[in-house]
Design an enzyme around this catalytic site. Sequence first.
Site: not given
Ligand code: ADP
Ligand code: MG
Length: 203
Positions: A56, A16, A158, A172, A161
């Site tokens: 997404y 990212k 974070n 994807e 992805h």
């Molecule tokens: P992951 O990336 O660990 O698979 P998710 O698919 O649940 O997690 O969410 C996608 C991305 O959305 C996360 O990596 C994060 O950057 C963002 N995200 C998830 N939940 C939140 C939240 N409550 N507030 C802000 N950003 C969020």
């Molecule tokens: Mg995810």
Amino acid sequence: MNKNHKSKEKSLVLIKPDGVQRSLIGEIVKRYERTGLKLVALKFFIPTPKLVEKHYLIDDRWLESVGGKTIESYKEKGQKAPFSNPIQGGKWVLEKLKKFLSSGPIIAMVWQGNEAVGIVRKITGGTEPLSSDVGTIRGDLTLDSYPLADTDARAIRNLVHASGSPQEAAKEIRVWFKPNEIVKYRLIPEAILYDVNLDGIKE
Ligand code: ADP
Ligand code: MG
């Protein structure tokens, strides 16, 4: 080896904009590369918000799951989430992610190998850097949390992805790459991971 052999499983990884800006491209690629997974595609560019949305929304349960995970994380900390409806929360997160991922260059990659999805997720760590395990990319290399991201009304930063399942990965990968951008080649060290007989080593 046949097309469905487990060594052919693929995972989509995005570095990212925070990963690129923090000069962590090499560090992140290294962590996936040294597992033995094979890099089969890579590109570097600034995605449009539309592309991010397409990515997404591939999984129709994603909106609910991302909202649900957020609510759960607040509960674990003994706090109240900023929203109570998971789908409504998911929609809020999606808007923030579109803004975040299109804010600068990203790297899109495809990694291939046995259990590629699970191996990549293990190394990546949980969604929230505050609580993701030590030793993972998100746990070691950054510091964001749900409360900070939500207070500032932005996506959690974070670094990466990673696909959630092989089926999700396949979809994807089609969002980010054309079929002819997936490079088919033999990586010589794969022999020590997958060859059954190992009969080419002794002189
Ligand atoms: P992951 O990336 O660990 O698979 P998710 O698919 O649940 O997690 O969410 C996608 C991305 O959305 C996360 O990596 C994060 O950057 C963002 N995200 C998830 N939940 C939140 C939240 N409550 N507030 C802000 N950003 C969020
Ligand atoms: Mg995810």
